[in-house]
Design a protein around this motif. Structure first.
Motif, PDB file in Angstrom:
ATOM      1  N   GLU A 318       0.829  -1.212   0.000  1.00  0.00           N
ATOM      2  CA  GLU A 318       0.000   0.000   0.000  1.00  0.00           C
ATOM      3  C   GLU A 318       0.862   1.260   0.000  1.00  0.00           C
ATOM      4  N   GLU A 319       2.086   1.117   0.490  1.00  0.00           N
ATOM      5  CA  GLU A 319       3.039   2.243   0.498  1.00  0.00           C
ATOM      6  C   GLU A 319       3.863   2.295  -0.786  1.00  0.00           C
ATOM      7  N   GLY A 320       3.563   1.386  -1.730  1.00  0.00           N
ATOM      8  CA  GLY A 320       4.295   1.356  -2.994  1.00  0.00           C
ATOM      9  C   GLY A 320       5.606   0.607  -2.921  1.00  0.00           C
ATOM     10  N   ILE A 321       5.706  -0.351  -1.990  1.00  0.00           N
ATOM     11  CA  ILE A 321       6.952  -1.086  -1.766  1.00  0.00           C
ATOM     12  C   ILE A 321       6.660  -2.585  -1.818  1.00  0.00           C
ATOM     13  N   VAL A 322       7.463  -3.328  -2.590  1.00  0.00           N
ATOM     14  CA  VAL A 322       7.286  -4.770  -2.732  1.00  0.00           C
ATOM     15  C   VAL A 322       8.415  -5.496  -2.016  1.00  0.00           C
ATOM     16  N   VAL A 323       8.052  -6.323  -1.029  1.00  0.00           N
ATOM     17  CA  VAL A 323       8.996  -7.226  -0.372  1.00  0.00           C
ATOM     18  C   VAL A 323       8.341  -8.601  -0.360  1.00  0.00           C
ATOM     19  N   SER A 324       8.966  -9.576   0.296  1.00  0.00           N
ATOM     20  CA  SER A 324       8.378 -10.917   0.346  1.00  0.00           C
ATOM     21  C   SER A 324       8.497 -11.473   1.754  1.00  0.00           C
ATOM     22  N   THR A 325       7.983 -12.674   1.927  1.00  0.00           N
ATOM     23  CA  THR A 325       8.100 -13.318   3.233  1.00  0.00           C
ATOM     24  C   THR A 325       9.320 -14.227   3.232  1.00  0.00           C
ATOM     25  N   LYS A 326       9.198 -15.408   2.646  1.00  0.00           N
ATOM     26  CA  LYS A 326      10.347 -16.310   2.565  1.00  0.00           C
ATOM     27  C   LYS A 326      10.558 -16.651   1.110  1.00  0.00           C
ATOM     28  N   SER A 327      11.156 -17.790   0.826  1.00  0.00           N
ATOM     29  CA  SER A 327      11.352 -18.214  -0.556  1.00  0.00           C
ATOM     30  C   SER A 327      10.027 -18.167  -1.301  1.00  0.00           C
ATOM     31  N   ALA A 328      10.056 -17.640  -2.538  1.00  0.00           N
ATOM     32  CA  ALA A 328       8.828 -17.569  -3.327  1.00  0.00           C
ATOM     33  C   ALA A 328       8.212 -18.949  -3.516  1.00  0.00           C
ATOM     34  N   CYS A 329       9.052 -19.992  -3.531  1.00  0.00           N
ATOM     35  CA  CYS A 329       8.546 -21.357  -3.692  1.00  0.00           C
ATOM     36  C   CYS A 329       7.765 -21.826  -2.469  1.00  0.00           C
ATOM     37  N   SER A 330       7.951 -21.139  -1.325  1.00  0.00           N
ATOM     38  CA  SER A 330       7.293 -21.557  -0.088  1.00  0.00           C
ATOM     39  C   SER A 330       6.455 -20.459   0.537  1.00  0.00           C
ATOM     40  N   SER A 331       6.357 -19.289  -0.127  1.00  0.00           N
ATOM     41  CA  SER A 331       5.761 -18.112   0.506  1.00  0.00           C
ATOM     42  C   SER A 331       4.276 -18.259   0.788  1.00  0.00           C
ATOM     43  N   LYS A 332       3.585 -19.171   0.093  1.00  0.00           N
ATOM     44  CA  LYS A 332       2.144 -19.340   0.318  1.00  0.00           C
ATOM     45  C   LYS A 332       1.843 -20.372   1.391  1.00  0.00           C
ATOM     46  N   GLU A 333       2.873 -20.954   1.966  1.00  0.00           N
ATOM     47  CA  GLU A 333       2.674 -21.923   3.032  1.00  0.00           C
ATOM     48  C   GLU A 333       2.476 -21.186   4.352  1.00  0.00           C
ATOM     49  N   ASP A 334       1.408 -21.508   5.058  1.00  0.00           N
ATOM     50  CA  ASP A 334       1.083 -20.836   6.306  1.00  0.00           C
ATOM     51  C   ASP A 334       1.713 -21.580   7.479  1.00  0.00           C
ATOM     52  N   ARG A 335       3.037 -21.495   7.566  1.00  0.00           N
ATOM     53  CA  ARG A 335       3.733 -22.130   8.680  1.00  0.00           C
ATOM     54  C   ARG A 335       5.044 -21.392   8.901  1.00  0.00           C
ATOM     55  N   PRO A 336       5.634 -21.549  10.093  1.00  0.00           N
ATOM     56  CA  PRO A 336       6.875 -20.829  10.392  1.00  0.00           C
ATOM     57  C   PRO A 336       7.985 -21.180   9.408  1.00  0.00           C
ATOM     58  N   SER A 337       8.917 -20.275   9.260  1.00  0.00           N
ATOM     59  CA  SER A 337      10.049 -20.485   8.362  1.00  0.00           C
ATOM     60  C   SER A 337      10.922 -21.630   8.858  1.00  0.00           C
ATOM     61  N   ARG A 338      11.123 -22.629   8.013  1.00  0.00           N
ATOM     62  CA  ARG A 338      12.014 -23.737   8.358  1.00  0.00           C
ATOM     63  C   ARG A 338      13.435 -23.236   8.603  1.00  0.00           C
ATOM     64  N   VAL A 339      13.844 -22.227   7.846  1.00  0.00           N
ATOM     65  CA  VAL A 339      15.197 -21.684   7.983  1.00  0.00           C
ATOM     66  C   VAL A 339      15.376 -21.002   9.340  1.00  0.00           C
ATOM     67  N   LEU A 340      14.413 -20.166   9.731  1.00  0.00           N
ATOM     68  CA  LEU A 340      14.531 -19.467  11.010  1.00  0.00           C
ATOM     69  C   LEU A 340      14.447 -20.433  12.186  1.00  0.00           C
ATOM     70  N   LEU A 341      13.608 -21.454  12.071  1.00  0.00           N
ATOM     71  CA  LEU A 341      13.550 -22.457  13.128  1.00  0.00           C
ATOM     72  C   LEU A 341      14.901 -23.160  13.272  1.00  0.00           C
ATOM     73  N   ALA A 342      15.536 -23.463  12.140  1.00  0.00           N
ATOM     74  CA  ALA A 342      16.852 -24.112  12.172  1.00  0.00           C
ATOM     75  C   ALA A 342      17.910 -23.207  12.802  1.00  0.00           C
ATOM     76  N   MET A 343      17.707 -21.891  12.696  1.00  0.00           N
ATOM     77  CA  MET A 343      18.638 -20.922  13.276  1.00  0.00           C
ATOM     78  C   MET A 343      18.392 -20.710  14.761  1.00  0.00           C
ATOM     79  N   GLY A 344      17.394 -21.406  15.314  1.00  0.00           N
ATOM     80  CA  GLY A 344      17.135 -21.323  16.747  1.00  0.00           C
ATOM     81  C   GLY A 344      16.030 -20.378  17.146  1.00  0.00           C
ATOM     82  N   ALA A 345      15.335 -19.783  16.177  1.00  0.00           N
ATOM     83  CA  ALA A 345      14.242 -18.869  16.504  1.00  0.00           C
ATOM     84  C   ALA A 345      13.045 -19.642  17.030  1.00  0.00           C
ATOM     85  N   ASP A 346      12.278 -19.011  17.946  1.00  0.00           N
ATOM     86  CA  ASP A 346      11.050 -19.666  18.386  1.00  0.00           C
ATOM     87  C   ASP A 346       9.982 -19.496  17.306  1.00  0.00           C
ATOM     88  N   ARG A 347       8.865 -20.204  17.459  1.00  0.00           N
ATOM     89  CA  ARG A 347       7.838 -20.210  16.413  1.00  0.00           C
ATOM     90  C   ARG A 347       7.250 -18.818  16.184  1.00  0.00           C
TER      91      ARG A 347
END
Length: 387
Positions: A318-347
């Motif tokens: 809405e501010e005219g800026i495009v970013v993403s969540t995680k890998s485009a291949c996985s961005s539509k999956e409604d679950r925590p990032s596998r990468v961040l979990l592997a890095m020790g982040a909580d859910r």
């Protein structure tokens, strides 16, 4: 519109678009045909192969053209594992690989292969000693990505190659989709046997990728029906895509040093802004931290714990800026990032990440506008933390 999703796909160069159209119009013959139109098309494919080989100090016949990074990774892993099964059935990869590697390994497990998924530290990096401890007599393949496509961690590929240098039975595959044209890659010096790339991450066209296969490495083709690509990838070659991809590759390699410096400066500027937004938590290391691990110059990944990342993405849009969540291949999956979990982040932390990835067309003003957008979004979302 400011586009900060270069890890998903890049805007193609005007010269690349023109090349694609010109070749499509003038060289539509099948490159496998024996008539002159076919041989002319084949010559264009071979020149493109020579360009790749020359840039990396390799041989033209060691390069295959594919439909993209996903196919290149699948062909490398499944092809090498199946062709060399008589030598062992153990594969080593990491817990933070792209889905095209991670899921391929899961499939290979179903075929009876044993796969070790190496852990990473808090910044997403693999320790070479972890690999050394995981190796066994029946390890036939190690696959480690160069740059993590989600948080930007640069893996110690050279050090891993050194660990494997006295193990000729163990093949070394590198997913270099996010690093080709951005970071130096020394295929021969680092002992890489297989290396994957993708054109649309280099401001080239979608639907074209490439795979390096060292000349004495055996891989089993994934598809049959033709002798194209040295018998390892059947199917009529995408001549316009291959030539346009070679054009994009050449342009990226010629300016790689200059663009690295420019993007690293932009990343530092963005990190300064993020320091002033305490709600956003950086995933990865800061360059000035003691003992910091290297990060890619074009990726910044942050989390707003407790907030849905898709909400942040749409509010920034809405501010005219495009970013993403995680890998485009996985961005539509409604679950925590596998990468961040592997890095020790909580859910909670792993569920609120957004990825910002930029290119050489961006300026400091663009970064400042992005930072203003982030502040606006955080200000609007802040009251929801207490609800």
């Amino acid at each position: 519109m400011l586009y900060f999703d270069h890890c998903a796909s890049t805007p193609p160069h005007d010269e690349v678009i023109r090349t694609l159209a010109e070749v499509m119009k003038a060289h539509y013959a099948n490159p496998s045909s024996i008539h002159r139109a076919g041989t002319d098309a084949d010559k264009l494919v071979e020149r493109s192969r020579q360009l790749l080989a020359g840039a990396f100090g390799t041989k033209p016949e060691e390069w295959l053209f594919t439909s993209g990074g996903t196919e290149s990774n699948n062909l490398a892993l499944k092809g090498a594992a199946r062709a060399n099964r008589s030598r062992g059935n153990h594969i080593i990869t990491t817990s933070v690989e792209h889905a095209s590697v991670y899921d391929a390994c899961r499939q290979l497990e179903e075929e009876g292969f044993r796969v070790t998924y190496l852990p990473v530290n808090a910044t997403g990096h693999v320790e070479p000693e972890e690999l050394r401890r995981a190796l066994s007599d029946d390890t036939i393949l190690v696959s480690v990505m160069h740059v993590n496509n989600e948080v930007g961690s640069v893996q110690p590929i050279e050090a891993i190659g050194n660990v494997l240098k006295d193990r000729p039975k163990t093949l070394f595959h590198v997913d270099a989709v996010q690093s080709i044209g951005k970071l130096p890659i020394r295929i021969r010096e680092w002992g890489i046997d297989l290396l994957s790339g993708s054109a649309h991450k280099l401001r080239g066209p979608k639907g074209t990728g490439f795979l390096y296969v060292r000349e004495d490495v055996r891989i089993q083709p994934l598809q049959s029906g033709g002798s194209q690509e040295h018998g390892m990838r059947a199917g009529t070659q995408n001549v316009p895509g291959i030539v346009a991809s070679a054009k994009a590759f050449r342009m990226a390699m010629e300016t790689a040093g200059k663009r690295y410096a420019a993007m690293a400066s932009l990343r530092s500027r963005l990190l300064e802004h993020i320091r002033s937004i305490p709600e956003l938590k950086l995933n990865g290391s800061l360059p000035e931290e003691a003992g910091s691990y290297p990060m890619a110059p074009h990726i910044v990944h942050v989390s707003y714990p407790g907030m849905k990342p898709e909400v942040i993405v749409h509010m920034l849009e809405e501010e005219g800026i495009v970013v993403s969540t995680k890998s485009a291949c996985s961005s539509k999956e409604d679950r925590p990032s596998r990468v961040l979990l592997a890095m020790g982040a909580d859910r909670k932390h792993a569920s609120g990440g957004i990825r910002i990835s930029f290119g050489d067309e961006h300026t400091e003003r663009d970064i400042d506008r992005l930072a203003d957008g982030l502040r606006t979004v955080v200000k609007r979302l802040k009251p929801l933390e207490r609800s």
